[in-house]
Design an enzyme around this catalytic site. Structure first.
Site, PDB file in Angstrom:
ATOM      1  N   SER A 101       0.821  -1.207   0.000  1.00 32.59           N
ATOM      2  CA  SER A 101       0.000   0.000   0.000  1.00 32.59           C
ATOM      3  C   SER A 101       0.858   1.261   0.000  1.00 32.59           C
ATOM      4  CB  SER A 101      -0.965  -0.044   1.194  1.00 32.59           C
ATOM      5  OG  SER A 101      -1.913   0.983   1.115  1.00 32.59           O
ATOM      6  N   ASP A 239      -3.098   6.456  -3.275  1.00 24.11           N
ATOM      7  CA  ASP A 239      -1.928   5.866  -2.632  1.00 24.11           C
ATOM      8  C   ASP A 239      -1.390   4.734  -3.520  1.00 24.11           C
ATOM      9  OD1 ASP A 239      -4.005   4.075  -2.201  1.00 24.11           O
ATOM     10  OD2 ASP A 239      -3.287   3.466  -0.238  1.00 24.11           O
ATOM     11  N   ASP A 241      -1.639   1.466  -3.761  1.00 25.14           N
ATOM     12  CA  ASP A 241      -2.509   0.444  -4.357  1.00 25.14           C
ATOM     13  C   ASP A 241      -3.892   0.994  -4.672  1.00 25.14           C
ATOM     14  OD1 ASP A 241      -3.320   0.598  -1.664  1.00 25.14           O
ATOM     15  OD2 ASP A 241      -3.899  -1.507  -1.598  1.00 25.14           O
ATOM     16  N   ASP A 243      -6.393   2.274  -3.094  1.00 31.28           N
ATOM     17  CA  ASP A 243      -7.636   2.087  -2.345  1.00 31.28           C
ATOM     18  C   ASP A 243      -7.978   3.330  -1.527  1.00 31.28           C
ATOM     19  OD1 ASP A 243      -5.749   1.830  -0.310  1.00 31.28           O
ATOM     20  OD2 ASP A 243      -6.497  -0.095   0.430  1.00 31.28           O
TER      21      ASP A 243
END
Length: 458
Positions: A101, A239, A241, A243
């Site tokens: 992430s 960000d 990834d 999400d």
């Protein structure tokens, strides 16, 4: 095995610990868990833009196929919400995403997504940890297949339909992918809806340009300057990834994620209905907005897994947290920074976000929040919080205590409507102190009082 632990959002570690043999053990645990749950068929595997992620994804795919599962591997790094939606939409047995992430490039991680596409709850991750083992393989004729798939095409078609094919053709958007997996997905989706998009940091860079791919105000200064100086009507950033979503507006610059949640809920309530789910550290303005529309706000501990669970249990319209993760229940009980960009572009087309935020403040009050951290060894966290039980003051920073909540640490509600929260970090050896008040100065006073309350006990 002792190095593998599924925390708030999967297992993350530096690459000294996050090794292929351990990743393969996770793959075996997932295969055994799915079998124990009676789930067969296909598992999807995705990965982020880190240099090591595709290799780890291939290792997971091999272990799963050796255990009899067919595996779909994303043809390129893809946003976590795209993978999560694909798992739910296609009725797959589950999904895995190799991602750390927003962490720095020396980290990697893995998230397991059950068939609903929502984050795995502790009973699932505890079972995965209990099943960690060296990989095994079925006879060759009983093994599954592995093939690549393009997950983004169907997802983007769904996103446009879900947002009711919004007309955002007059909006100039600056989009910052932070070299993460949103590049070529979030910006392409916005362009497909008609927006004029200037794309920033959309080259794949496994080092993320030398800064962690976390869309905080200090890491988005170039985006803020573009929007506030008139180069774009809105700014969006994902960000690593994708999400999470950050928003920049012409008047406010970096939009506080708490206000972003209020803006999102306010817009969704124009055509929908239902409660809002928020974490204990998220603004009370959401509660006031809900009450004004005859709805409720449901408070849960920090962690989107708890948000997602409550979204389902309460038939919520939306769920969110103060760190910038938001999900719309009808779409997916998971945070999604890709779809949210499209939805918020549509919200801006209906009414400029700055104007909507001004109206929310005028009606429900300003949002001022802060957070500080105190070093605390993990083995001391329970004792420190336990010492607060039954020993909280009658007043904090000169205002009487009205109530105390214990959903996640201790949340001290004061008679003037402000609050202080003390809770353990789920990822670091620290205790967090949060505060919300009607001014930044008062937030600092409350944070200082919270530190004074906790620090002597560590």
């Amino acid at each position: 095995m002792e190095h593998i632990s599924f925390g708030t959002d999967g297992w993350r570690a530096t690459l000294e610990t996050f090794t292929e043999p351990r990743v393969r053990m996770v793959g075996q645990a997932v295969a055994d868990h799915l079998r124990a749950e009676g789930r067969e068929g296909t598992v999807a595997v995705g990965y982020d833009a880190r240099d090591t992620s595709r290799g780890f994804a291939d290792a997971l795919a091999e272990v799963l196929s050796d255990n009899g599962f067919d595996v779909l591997v994303s043809e390129r790094d893809c946003p976590t919400p795209v993978l999560a939606w694909t798992v739910r939409d296609r009725g797959l047995a589950g999904g895995l995403v190799v991602t750390a992430s927003h962490n720095p490039p020396e980290y990697n991680g893995v998230k397991f997504l059950p068939s609903a596409g929502a984050p795995a709850l502790p009973d699932v991750t505890d079972d995965l940890e209990a099943r960690l083992a060296e990989p095994t393989a079925l006879p060759e004729d009983e093994r599954g297949t592995v093939r690549e798939d393009t997950f983004t095409t169907a997802y983007c078609q769904h996103a446009l339909a879900f947002a009711d094919n919004p007309d955002v053709s007059g909006i100039r958007i600056a989009y910052d992918a932070m070299h993460g997996s949103g590049r070529g997905v979030t910006n392409d989706l916005l362009e497909a809806a008609g927006a004029t998009v200037e794309s920033l940091r959309t080259e794949r860079d496994p080092e993320f340009g030398g800064t962690p791919p976390e869309p905080t105000a200090e890491r988005l200064q170039s985006l803020v300057e573009r929007v506030t100086e008139g180069g774009a009507d809105l700014g969006f950033a994902n960000d690593g990834d994708a999400d999470r979503l950050a928003v920049v507006t012409p008047e406010r610059g970096y939009l506080d994620p708490n206000m972003l949640y209020a803006v999102l809920y306010d817009y969704l309530l124009e055509s929908g209905e239902g409660p809002a789910v928020r974490t204990v550290s998220t603004t009370f303005v959401v509660d006031r907005l809900a009450a004004a529309h005859g709805e409720e706000a449901v408070e849960v501990p920090v962690g989107f897994k708890w948000v997602a669970e409550a979204m389902g249990e309460h038939g919520a319209l939306v769920g969110g947290e103060e760190s910038g993760g938001f999900g719309i229940t009808e779409h997916l009980r998971n945070k999604d920074g890709v779809l949210l960009a499209l939805v918020l572009a549509a919200a801006h087309a209906a009414r400029p976000i700055d104007e909507r935020a001004d109206a929310i403040e005028a009606e429900y009050g300003e949002i001022h929040q802060g957070r500080t951290s105190l070093d605390c060894p993990n083995e001391r966290k329970a004792a420190v919080l336990g010492s607060l039980d039954g020993d909280l003051p009658a007043a904090v920073a000169g205002v009487a205590v009205a109530d105390v909540g214990a959903k996640d640490g201790f949340k001290i509600f004061l008679e003037d409507g402000t609050w202080v929260l003390v809770r353990p970090s789920g990822t670091e050896p620290k205790l967090r102190v949060y505060a919300e008040a009607t001014s930044s100065e008062r937030v600092e006073e409350l944070l200082a009082a919270g530190r004074d309350l906790v620090e002597p006990r560590i």
